[in-house]
Design a protein around this motif. Structure first.
Motif: not given
Length: 450
Positions: A167-173, A178-184, A241-242, A247-254
Motif C-alpha cells: 500500500v506504500l508503493q510510490g508514496k516515497e515523497s 511526514a518523517i521530516h515533520a515528525l522528527a522535529k 503513527v500507522a 501518507i495523509i500527513i505527508g500529502e497535507f504538508l506538501l
C-alpha cells in the motif's frame, strides 16, 4: 544501518482469503460517516450544525479538552445527520457527498524552515493530528507532551491485514515529508520497522532509525516493537503513527490538502475475489464489498482485521484508522461434542486433540464461532507462549479486573494497548475478553493518574 528484532513467541493465524495485490477503485460512496468511538476518550464539540454545507478538509468538530485539535470532513457535501446516544453523546456524523468535490486548501508548510510549534499548529488545524496516537493509554496524542520517541511499524503480521509494503508503493515523497515533520516533534528518534525480507519504501527514508523485524504475530504490532526497542516507563510518553496515515500527513504538508484516501484490503474466505480497493475514510463498505462479491448469505463483516476489528454491517462505514475489511463466515452453528474429538480444520496453540502444529503453513477457513462459552479464568500457561513482551499477561489482566492500580503500574500497563492482547484472547480457553479488560484498565489508570 538497521537493528534486527527477532520475535520467537507468537502465533501466525493463516486464513483463507488474503487480498491479492491488485487494486481497483471503489464506487464513490453517497454517504460518508465519522464514528466517534474511533477516538477513544474524546469529548467532541460541534463547529457546524446539521444541514450545513462543508468542504473536504473543513473542520466539523474539535476536542473539548484541546480546542485547537480539529476533526475535518473527508468529503464536501451536506452534514445530513448527527446521531446522538445517551445524554446526547454524539455517536456519529453522516455527510451526503457532493457529485463535484470542493476542497479546503491550506498554504503548504515548508517543513525544513518550520519550527516544532509551527508543525504542531499546522497538523492540529488541518485535521491530521488525530492520526498521531500515544502510549500510555492508546489515545490521540497530547500535543503538549514531549515524546521520547516516535514509532512506525511497516511490518504486517495480523491475519488478512493490508500489507504495508504494497500500500506504500510510490508514496516515497509523502512518507519522507511526514518523517521530516515528525522528527522535529521529538528529541528522540523516529523508529521505523520493516520486515526482514521487505522491499518497503520506508526502508529508504532518511532521518529514521531502521529496524528489521522477523517472527510470528504479534511481531508486527507497534507495541511489541516498542517493548523490544525502547520500553515505556512511568512518566514517559511515546507516539505512534500507522504507515498509511503517514501518507495523509505527508500529502497535507506538501499540498495543503487533506486527502483521506485509503488502500483497503477486502479479505476473507467469504469474499469471491479478495483484493485492494482505493476509497476514503468513512466510505460505505458496500461500495467495494459487493464489487468483489460474497460466497454465501451468512457472513460477518469485520471493520478491521479478525483479531482487533469491530463487527459491522455491509452498509456500515470504514473506520477512521482501518485499512482492512475482513469478511468471514458467521459462526452460529455448533458441533456436538466438538471439544471431545480430534480437530483437523482449526488452528490452535496447544497439541490437545488438534493437529495444526503439524502443518504450520496450512491456511484455514475459520468462522466467528468461539468454540466455547465464557468460563472461569484458569491458569494454563498459554498466554506466555504467544505473548512476546517482558510482561506477565495473566497477572496484568487480573490486576485490571480487580482495579488494582499499583499492580497495573508495576506489571507494565503503561506499555500496552488492547491490540497487544488480541492474540492472548484468541488462545484463551476461558474465553475472557482480554482487549476489553485492558481497555477498561487503561481508562481507570488515565482517570486516576492522567
Amino acid at each position: 544501518m538497521s537493528k534486527d528484532i527477532r520475535i520467537k513467541k507468537g502465533l501466525n493465524i493463516n486464513l483463507v482469503g488474503a487480498a491479492e495485490q491488485t487494486t481497483s477503485t471503489a464506487v464513490l460512496s453517497n454517504v460518508y460517516a465519522i464514528h466517534l468511538n474511533d477516538f477513544h476518550g474524546l469529548t467532541p464539540k460541534m463547529l457546524i450544525k446539521e444541514g450545513a454545507e462543508v468542504k473536504a478538509g473543513e473542520p466539523l468538530f474539535y476536542n473539548k479538552n484541546k480546542e485547537e485539535m480539529k476533526f475535518v470532513s473527508p468529503v464536501s457535501g451536506e452534514l445530513v445527520e448527527i446521531n446522538r446516544g445517551a445524554r446526547r453523546r454524539i455517536l456519529n456524523l453522516k455527510i451526503l457527498a457532493d457529485k463535484e468535490q470542493a476542497q479546503l486548501t491550506h498554504q503548504p508548510l515548508n517543513v525544513e524552515k518550520a519550527s516544532k510549534e509551527d508543525i504542531k499548529a499546522y497538523l492540529l488545524e488541518g485535521g491530521c493530528w488525530p492520526f498521531i496516537k500515544q502510549r500510555p493509554y492508546d489515545i490521540i496524542a497530547n500535543p503538549d507532551a514531549n515524546p521520547k520517541a516516535i514509532f512506525i511499524s511497516g511490518y504486517t503480521t495480523a491475519p488478512l491485514a493490508a500489507q504495508a509494503d504494497y500500500v506504500l508503493q510510490g508514496k516515497e515523497s509523502e512518507l519522507q515529508a511526514a518523517i521530516h515533520a515528525l522528527a522535529k516533534l521529538t528529541p528522540g528518534k523516529v523508529h521505523v520497522s520493516v520486515g526482514e525480507a521487505s522491499n518497503s519504501p520506508l526502508a529508504g527514508l532518511s532521518g529514521i532509525e531502521l529496524h528489521k523485524v522477523s517472527g510470528p504475530h504479534p511481531a508486527g504490532l507497534v507495541g511489541t516493537q516498542i517493548n523490544k526497542i525502547d520500553p515505556i516507563n512511568k512518566g514517559e510518553t511515546v507516539w505512534t503513527v500507522a504507515p498509511q496515515d503517514l501518507i495523509i500527513i505527508g500529502e497535507f504538508l506538501l499540498t495543503g490538502k487533506f486527502n483521506p484516501e485509503r488502500l483497503v484490503a477486502l479479505a476473507g474466505s467469504s469474499v469471491k475475489t479478495p483484493k485492494y480497493y482505493k476509497t476514503k475514510i468513512g466510505a460505505e463498505i458496500s461500495t467495494f464489498l459487493y464489487a468483489s462479491g460474497v460466497n454465501e448469505d451468512n457472513f460477518r463483516v469485520i471493520n478491521g482485521d479478525v483479531l482487533t476489528g469491530l463487527k459491522s454491517r455491509p452498509d456500515g462505514h470504514l473506520g477512521f484508522y482501518n485499512n482492512t475489511v475482513s469478511v468471514i463466515p458467521e459462526g452460529d452453528d455448533y458441533e456436538f461434542f466438538g471439544w471431545n474429538k480430534p480437530v483437523f480444520d482449526k488452528i490452535s496453540a496447544t497439541r490437545a486433540l488438534t493437529f495444526s502444529w503439524l502443518q504450520p503453513n496450512k491456511k484455514y477457513d475459520l468462522t466467528t464461532n468461539t468454540n466455547g462459552e465464557h468460563r472461569a479464568f484458569v491458569v494454563t500457561g498459554m498466554y506466555e507462549k504467544v505473548f512476546p513482551m517482558d510482561i506477565y499477561p495473566l497477572q496484568l489482566l487480573k490486576a485490571c479486573m480487580v482495579n488494582d492500580i499499583d499492580e497495573m503500574e508495576q506489571l507494565g500497563l503503561y506499555e500496552v494497548a488492547p491490540e497487544d492482547f488480541s492474540l492472548t484472547e484468541f488462545v484463551c480457553v476461558s474465553k475472557q475478553p482480554h482487549q476489553k479488560i485492558i481497555r477498561e484498565g487503561l481508562d481507570l489508570l488515565y482517570k486516576e493518574i492522567g
